[in-house]
Design a protein around this motif. Structure first.
Motif, PDB file in Angstrom:
ATOM      1  N   GLU A 331       0.676  -1.117   0.078  1.00  0.00           N
ATOM      2  CA  GLU A 331      -0.154  -0.011  -0.062  1.00  0.00           C
ATOM      3  C   GLU A 331       0.691   1.208  -0.131  1.00  0.00           C
ATOM      4  O   GLU A 331       1.604   1.364   0.771  1.00  0.00           O
ATOM      5  N   TYR A 332       0.676   2.067  -1.083  1.00  0.00           N
ATOM      6  CA  TYR A 332       1.550   3.256  -0.988  1.00  0.00           C
ATOM      7  C   TYR A 332       0.853   4.383  -1.755  1.00  0.00           C
ATOM      8  O   TYR A 332       0.203   4.070  -2.937  1.00  0.00           O
ATOM      9  N   THR A 333       0.679   5.484  -1.227  1.00  0.00           N
ATOM     10  CA  THR A 333      -0.012   6.563  -1.999  1.00  0.00           C
ATOM     11  C   THR A 333       1.207   7.711  -2.121  1.00  0.00           C
ATOM     12  O   THR A 333       1.957   8.183  -1.594  1.00  0.00           O
ATOM     13  N   LEU A 334       1.336   8.035  -3.788  1.00  0.00           N
ATOM     14  CA  LEU A 334       2.328   8.857  -3.893  1.00  0.00           C
ATOM     15  C   LEU A 334       1.936  10.558  -3.389  1.00  0.00           C
ATOM     16  O   LEU A 334       0.884  10.811  -3.401  1.00  0.00           O
ATOM     17  N   THR A 335       3.079  10.840  -3.011  1.00  0.00           N
ATOM     18  CA  THR A 335       2.912  12.342  -2.256  1.00  0.00           C
ATOM     19  C   THR A 335       2.752  13.467  -3.447  1.00  0.00           C
ATOM     20  O   THR A 335       3.138  13.015  -4.662  1.00  0.00           O
ATOM     21  N   GLY A 336       2.151  14.616  -3.128  1.00  0.00           N
ATOM     22  CA  GLY A 336       1.894  15.366  -4.242  1.00  0.00           C
ATOM     23  C   GLY A 336       2.976  16.329  -4.648  1.00  0.00           C
ATOM     24  O   GLY A 336       2.943  17.054  -5.338  1.00  0.00           O
ATOM     25  N   ASP A 337       4.171  16.342  -3.744  1.00  0.00           N
ATOM     26  CA  ASP A 337       5.060  17.177  -3.952  1.00  0.00           C
ATOM     27  C   ASP A 337       6.162  16.779  -5.152  1.00  0.00           C
ATOM     28  O   ASP A 337       7.188  17.437  -5.375  1.00  0.00           O
ATOM     29  N   GLU A 338       5.948  15.670  -5.674  1.00  0.00           N
ATOM     30  CA  GLU A 338       6.866  15.063  -6.708  1.00  0.00           C
ATOM     31  C   GLU A 338       8.377  14.881  -6.214  1.00  0.00           C
ATOM     32  O   GLU A 338       9.276  14.988  -7.039  1.00  0.00           O
ATOM     33  N   THR A 339       8.807  14.844  -4.965  1.00  0.00           N
ATOM     34  CA  THR A 339      10.142  14.817  -4.715  1.00  0.00           C
ATOM     35  C   THR A 339      10.302  13.416  -4.025  1.00  0.00           C
ATOM     36  O   THR A 339      11.222  13.142  -3.426  1.00  0.00           O
ATOM     37  N   ASP A 340       9.248  12.469  -4.084  1.00  0.00           N
ATOM     38  CA  ASP A 340       9.307  10.982  -3.369  1.00  0.00           C
ATOM     39  C   ASP A 340      10.436  10.442  -3.798  1.00  0.00           C
ATOM     40  O   ASP A 340      10.525  10.290  -5.051  1.00  0.00           O
ATOM     41  N   ILE A 341      11.148   9.454  -3.015  1.00  0.00           N
ATOM     42  CA  ILE A 341      12.130   8.502  -3.289  1.00  0.00           C
ATOM     43  C   ILE A 341      11.831   7.021  -2.909  1.00  0.00           C
ATOM     44  O   ILE A 341      11.672   6.989  -1.947  1.00  0.00           O
ATOM     45  N   THR A 342      12.130   6.096  -3.740  1.00  0.00           N
ATOM     46  CA  THR A 342      11.973   4.654  -3.462  1.00  0.00           C
ATOM     47  C   THR A 342      13.421   4.286  -3.406  1.00  0.00           C
ATOM     48  O   THR A 342      14.140   4.443  -4.166  1.00  0.00           O
ATOM     49  N   LEU A 343      13.776   3.566  -2.253  1.00  0.00           N
ATOM     50  CA  LEU A 343      14.887   2.897  -2.082  1.00  0.00           C
ATOM     51  C   LEU A 343      14.889   1.675  -2.590  1.00  0.00           C
ATOM     52  O   LEU A 343      14.116   0.764  -2.690  1.00  0.00           O
ATOM     53  N   VAL A 344      15.831   1.209  -3.703  1.00  0.00           N
ATOM     54  CA  VAL A 344      15.661  -0.041  -4.645  1.00  0.00           C
ATOM     55  C   VAL A 344      17.003  -0.791  -4.317  1.00  0.00           C
ATOM     56  O   VAL A 344      18.099  -0.408  -4.378  1.00  0.00           O
ATOM     57  N   ALA A 345      16.515  -2.158  -4.123  1.00  0.00           N
ATOM     58  CA  ALA A 345      17.697  -2.995  -3.727  1.00  0.00           C
ATOM     59  C   ALA A 345      17.265  -4.432  -4.088  1.00  0.00           C
ATOM     60  O   ALA A 345      16.311  -4.856  -4.531  1.00  0.00           O
ATOM     61  N   GLN A 346      18.015  -5.406  -4.306  1.00  0.00           N
ATOM     62  CA  GLN A 346      17.748  -6.714  -4.419  1.00  0.00           C
ATOM     63  C   GLN A 346      18.702  -7.491  -3.311  1.00  0.00           C
ATOM     64  O   GLN A 346      19.616  -7.281  -2.772  1.00  0.00           O
ATOM     65  N   LEU A 347      17.951  -8.838  -3.059  1.00  0.00           N
ATOM     66  CA  LEU A 347      18.766  -9.686  -2.315  1.00  0.00           C
ATOM     67  C   LEU A 347      18.506 -11.157  -2.520  1.00  0.00           C
ATOM     68  O   LEU A 347      17.598 -11.426  -3.257  1.00  0.00           O
ATOM     69  N   LEU A 368      12.027  -3.992  -3.322  1.00  0.00           N
ATOM     70  CA  LEU A 368      12.996  -5.079  -3.035  1.00  0.00           C
ATOM     71  C   LEU A 368      12.690  -6.226  -4.016  1.00  0.00           C
ATOM     72  O   LEU A 368      11.506  -6.680  -4.300  1.00  0.00           O
ATOM     73  N   ALA A 369      13.516  -6.669  -4.862  1.00  0.00           N
ATOM     74  CA  ALA A 369      13.720  -7.925  -5.700  1.00  0.00           C
ATOM     75  C   ALA A 369      14.497  -9.010  -4.895  1.00  0.00           C
ATOM     76  O   ALA A 369      15.671  -8.877  -4.726  1.00  0.00           O
ATOM     77  N   LEU A 370      13.731 -10.090  -4.758  1.00  0.00           N
ATOM     78  CA  LEU A 370      14.321 -11.349  -4.002  1.00  0.00           C
ATOM     79  C   LEU A 370      14.365 -12.373  -4.911  1.00  0.00           C
ATOM     80  O   LEU A 370      13.501 -12.908  -5.559  1.00  0.00           O
ATOM     81  N   TYR A 371      15.806 -12.926  -4.836  1.00  0.00           N
ATOM     82  CA  TYR A 371      16.165 -13.897  -5.586  1.00  0.00           C
ATOM     83  C   TYR A 371      15.982 -15.202  -5.182  1.00  0.00           C
ATOM     84  O   TYR A 371      16.810 -15.605  -4.217  1.00  0.00           O
ATOM     85  N   MET A 372      14.954 -16.232  -5.347  1.00  0.00           N
ATOM     86  CA  MET A 372      14.804 -17.217  -4.327  1.00  0.00           C
ATOM     87  C   MET A 372      14.177 -18.429  -5.127  1.00  0.00           C
ATOM     88  O   MET A 372      13.636 -18.236  -6.277  1.00  0.00           O
ATOM     89  N   ILE A 400       9.399 -11.262  -6.093  1.00  0.00           N
ATOM     90  CA  ILE A 400      10.186 -12.721  -6.044  1.00  0.00           C
ATOM     91  C   ILE A 400      10.681 -12.761  -7.714  1.00  0.00           C
ATOM     92  O   ILE A 400       9.852 -12.851  -8.714  1.00  0.00           O
ATOM     93  N   VAL A 401      11.961 -12.837  -7.831  1.00  0.00           N
ATOM     94  CA  VAL A 401      12.586 -13.382  -9.337  1.00  0.00           C
ATOM     95  C   VAL A 401      12.965 -14.859  -8.853  1.00  0.00           C
ATOM     96  O   VAL A 401      13.783 -15.099  -8.058  1.00  0.00           O
ATOM     97  N   TYR A 402      12.301 -15.884  -9.484  1.00  0.00           N
ATOM     98  CA  TYR A 402      12.626 -17.519  -9.191  1.00  0.00           C
ATOM     99  C   TYR A 402      13.837 -17.658  -9.644  1.00  0.00           C
ATOM    100  O   TYR A 402      14.197 -17.470 -10.831  1.00  0.00           O
ATOM    101  N   LYS A 403      14.567 -18.456  -9.066  1.00  0.00           N
ATOM    102  CA  LYS A 403      15.800 -18.888  -9.398  1.00  0.00           C
ATOM    103  C   LYS A 403      15.748 -19.819 -10.628  1.00  0.00           C
ATOM    104  O   LYS A 403      15.038 -20.644 -10.815  1.00  0.00           O
ATOM    105  N   GLU A 404      16.873 -19.691 -11.412  1.00  0.00           N
ATOM    106  CA  GLU A 404      16.905 -20.434 -12.696  1.00  0.00           C
ATOM    107  C   GLU A 404      18.304 -20.307 -13.131  1.00  0.00           C
ATOM    108  O   GLU A 404      18.696 -19.180 -13.257  1.00  0.00           O
ATOM    109  N   GLY A 405      18.858 -21.336 -13.651  1.00  0.00           N
ATOM    110  CA  GLY A 405      20.384 -21.244 -14.230  1.00  0.00           C
ATOM    111  C   GLY A 405      21.391 -21.119 -13.108  1.00  0.00           C
ATOM    112  O   GLY A 405      21.114 -21.630 -12.057  1.00  0.00           O
ATOM    113  N   GLN A 406      22.676 -21.001 -13.315  1.00  0.00           N
ATOM    114  CA  GLN A 406      23.642 -21.705 -12.386  1.00  0.00           C
ATOM    115  C   GLN A 406      24.438 -20.232 -11.836  1.00  0.00           C
ATOM    116  O   GLN A 406      25.326 -20.237 -10.979  1.00  0.00           O
TER     117      GLN A 406
END
Length: 623
Positions: A331-347, A368-372, A400-406
C-alpha cells in the motif's frame, strides 16, 4: 444441480503446460500476448477452460499454488480466465508471461466493470464483493465460451482436472454442477441456537462449479439470479457465508482436525514449495505454435557457440526468469510534491536478516527484488509474517524473481526492483547497507535544492563500512567522523577495492558543507539517487563483478552530473562473502569471461554513444 464427486475436502488437482495471451479487439475483456504462445488447431486433446475470481495481493499468491497443482497433473491444453482487479492483473499477467508454460492460454477480465452487477447485494463475508462475482460469469466471459470450470483461488488439485471436465458429458439438460458441503457445521445442530444459514441441509459449496454457460444464457440466468437474490434478501437482509469446508487461506486452517486433513495438508504444502520451472514442459501429442518472442529466444540461443569458453555466461543473459510482483500486501500513496524517493535493492535468502534494520533506517517506500526458489519464497513469507517490523510496513514492494540457471542474475534482479518503483526518484542501494537516520527526508530536500526535475544529476551517498557485527550506529556526520578517526568505521572497501569509491573524495567530504561535483573515473561504483527513468542495469553481468560499475559508466555516458552530498552517508554491515565472489576469486575461467564481457560492453557503449564513449575504453586500457 449435479454432485461432482464424493470429495471430503475442497481440494482437486491437475498438471501444467503452456502460457499464452492473445489480443481480441472486439471484446471488452483483455487478452495479453505471452512469449511462448500455444494455439490448438489440430490437437487431439480437448482444451479445458478454467475461471477464477482473483483480487488483491494475497489471492494472487494463493492462485499460484492452485495453478501449480493443476499443471502438475494435466494432460490437456488449458485456458485460464481470470476476473481480476488492477493489482491481481499486474501480478498475474507478468507471472504467466515470464512463466512461459506451453499449451496454456490466459485471459484477463476487469472486475471493476462487473462491480455494479453485484454491489447492490448486502454482504458480510470477508471476501466482500468479489465473492459474488461468480454470479456474473455468463456475462463476463466470452459469448462463444460454452463451458467452464469455476474455482476458488485457495483450492489444491490431487488429480487431472480433465476428470472434472469429463462430467460435462453427463449434463443431459443440466446447467451447473456443485458438491454438497461436507462439514456438519452447516447443519446448524452443533450447539444451542447454532444457525449458520437458512438453507436446507448443508447446502452446496461454490469453491468448485461446473458451469454450462451456453445453457444458462439460454434460460436467462442473469435475470433469474437477480430476481432470486432480491426475493431472498427480503428475509435474509444480507449474505454472510461463502463456501467453507477446508481451504488454506489462513495459517490456522493448517491445524484443523479431520481424518482426511493430513493428506490434503501435505498435498497443499507440496505444491506451495514446488519448483514452478519444472512445469515448463511440452504436452505430449499437443502441437504448439511458437510466438515471435519464443522464436527470438530460440534464435538467440542458436547463435551462441557451445564451444565458447563463456557460453554459460552468455546463455544466462537470455534465460527467462519467472517473476511474481508484490508477493506481499503493498500500500503506497504517491505524495503530491513530486520529490518522493524509493529505495531500490535486491537480495537473496542469505541477506534476509538485513530487512528489519533497513526498514528502521528508511521510512520511505522500498522496492525489493528477492532472488529465491519457490521453497525459499515460502520461508521468506513466514519470516515476514512473523516479524513485527515487516508486517507493519505496507510501503515495501517485495518482488520474487525465481531461481533458474547457475549464476546469480544480479542486474536482472535489480532491474525488476527498479521497474517497479513508483516514485519520481530512486535511491539505488544494496541491501547490506544501512542508510543514516533521516536520509529519506534529507534526500528529498536535496532533490529540490539541486533541481533534479530539470537536470540530469546523480546524487552520490558516500559509503562507509564496519567490520563489527555489533555497531553503535552514528547519529550524525560528526559522530561518523569521530568513529572514522577511532578506527571503528572505514571508508568503503578502502583496503580491497579503493578505486570503487575513491572519486567520492572522502578527504573533501569531511569538511564539505555543500554538494560538490566529481568526475567519473574507471571502476567508480557509488550508490546514487537518480530519476526513475534512468538507464537500467546491463544484464550481461551476472554473479560478481562490474554489475554496478557498468551502470555508473552509462549514467556518465548520458551526461549525468555526479554530485556528492555533504551530509549523507550509509554504512555497510559485515557478512560472509557470497558464493559468486568466491567463484571469482578461485576460478581463472570466471575472471577471463568477466574481462571478455567488459570488453564487449565497452564496444557496445562506443556504438551507442559514439566518440564520447571512447574515454571509457582508454581508461580501461590504462588500468
Amino acid at each position: 444441480t449435479y454432485g461432482l464427486c464424493n470429495c471430503k475436502q475442497r481440494f482437486l488437482y491437475q498438471k501444467l503446460s503452456s502460457a499464452f495471451l492473445m489480443d481480441c479487439k472486439n471484446r471488452k475483456h483483455r487478452l495479453l500476448k505471452f512469449p511462448i504462445a500455444s494455439t490448438f488447431p489440430l490437437f487431439s486433446v480437448q482444451l479445458i477452460h478454467v475461471a477464477c475470481v482473483c483480487a488483491g495481493h494475497n489471492a494472487s499468491r494463493d492462485v499460484v499454488t492452485l495453478v501449480k497443482s493443476i499443471l502438475f497433473h494435466r494432460r490437456n491444453p488449458l485456458h485460464f480466465h481470470f476476473i481480476t482487479d488492477a493489482v491481481a492483473n499486474q501480478i498475474l499477467s507478468l507471472l504467466f508471461q515470464s512463466w512461459m508454460v506451453p499449451s496454456v492460454q490466459v485471459s484477463f477480465y476487469d472486475a471493476d466493470e462487473l462491480k455494479s452487477e453485484v454491489s447492490w447485494i448486502p454482504n458480510k463475508h470477508y471476501s466482500g464483493i468479489y465473492g459474488l462475482m461468480k454470479l456474473t460469469l455468463t456475462k463476463a466471459l466470452p459469448s462463444d465460451l460454452t463451458k467452464v470450470i469455476v474455482l476458488d483461488t485457495d483450492i489444491t488439485f490431487a488429480t487431472d482436472i480433465a476428470e472434472l471436465w469429463a462430467i460435462f458429458k453427463k449434463f443431459t439438460g443440466m446447467m451447473f454442477g456443485l458438491v454438497e458441503n461436507q462439514s456438519d457445521w452447516y447443519l446448524g445442530n452443533l450447539w444451542k441456537n447454532h444457525k449458520p444459514w437458512p438453507a436446507l441441509g448443508r447446502g452446496f459449496n461454490t469453491g468448485v462449479i461446473l458451469l454450462y454457460l451456453e445453457r444458462l444464457r439460454r434460460i436467462g440466468w442473469e435475470q433469474m439470479w437477480r430476481l432470486t437474490a432480491e426475493r431472498e434478501l427480503m428475509s435474509m437482509l444480507s449474505t454472510s457465508l461463502a463456501d467453507q469446508v477446508i481451504h488454506w487461506n489462513s495459517p490456522k486452517k493448517l491445524r484443523v482436525k479431520n481424518k482426511h486433513v493430513e493428506f490434503f495438508r501435505n498435498l497443499y504444502l507440496t505444491f506451495l514449495e514446488y519448483d514452478g520451472n519444472l512445469l515448463r514442459r511440452e504436452l505430449f501429442g499437443c502441437p504448439t505454435q511458437a510466438t515471435s518472442e519464443s522464436i527470438r529466444l530460440q534464435g538467440a540461443l542458436e547463435e551462441l557457440d557451445e564451444d565458447d569458453q563463456c557460453y554459460d555466461f552468455r546463455r544466462e543473459r537470455i534465460t527467462v526468469h519467472r517473476v511474481h510482483l508484490y508477493f506481499l500486501q503493498y500500500e503506497y500513496t504517491l505524495t503530491g510534491d513530486e520529490t518522493d524517493i524509493t529505495l531500490v535493492a535486491q537480495l537473496s535468502m542469505d541477506r534476509l536478516q538485513m530487512l528489519e534494520a533497513i526498514c528502521k533506517h528508511w521510512e520511505g517506500p522500498i522496492s525489493l527484488a528477492l532472488y529465491m526458489s519457490d521453497a525459499e519464497a515460502q520461508q521468506f513469507l513466514r519470516y515476514a509474517q512473523a516479524s513485527e517490523v515487516l508486517k507493519n510496513r505496507k510501503n515495501v514492494g517485495y518482488h520474487i524473481v525465481y531461481k533458474e540457471g547457475q549464476f546469480y542474475p544480479v542486474n536482472l534482479v535489480r532491474n525488476v526492483a527498479l521497474r517497479n518503483a513508483n516514485t519520481p526518484y530512486v535511491f539505488l542501494a544494496d541491501v547490506d547497507f544501512l542508510p543514516m537516520y533521516g536520509l529519506y527526508d534529507y534526500l528529498r530536500k536535496s532533490v529540490v535544492q539541486l533541481d533534479m526535475a530539470h537536470a540530469k544529476k546523480a546524487l552520490v551517498v558516500p559509503a562507509f563500512e564496519t567490520l563489527r557485527y555489533r555497531l553503535s550506529f552514528p547519529k550524525s556526520k560528526a559522530e561518523l567522523l569521530s568513529m572514522l578517526d577511532m578506527g571503528t568505521l572505514y571508508t568503503f572497501r578502502y583496503h580491497v577495492w579503493t578505486k570503487g569509491h575513491a572519486p567520492t573524495n572522502y578527504a573533501k567530504w569531511r569538511t564539505a558543507t555543500t554538494p560538490y561535483k566529481v568526475e567519473w573515473e574507471a571502476d567508480f561504483e557509488p550508490y546514487v539517487v537518480v530519476r526513475r527513468d534512468c538507464p537500467e542495469y546491463d544484464q550481461r553481468f551476472v554473479g560478481f563483478g562490474w554489475n554496478k560499475v557498468s551502470h555508473i559508466m552509462e549514467l556518465d555516458a548520458q551526461e549525468y552530473d555526479l554530485m556528492i552530498l555533504p551530509n549523507a552517508f550509509m554504512v555497510h554491515m559485515p557478512h560472509a562473502p557470497s558464493f559468486d565472489i568466491s567463484k571469482f576469486r578461485s576460478s581463472p575461467g570466471y575472471r577471463y569471461c568477466l574481462q571478455t564481457l567488459k570488453d564487449e560492453f565497452h564496444q557496445d557503449l562506443s556504438r551507442k554513444y559514439g566518440a564520447a564513449a571512447l574515454k571509457y575504453l582508454t581508461a580501461q586500457r590504462n588500468i
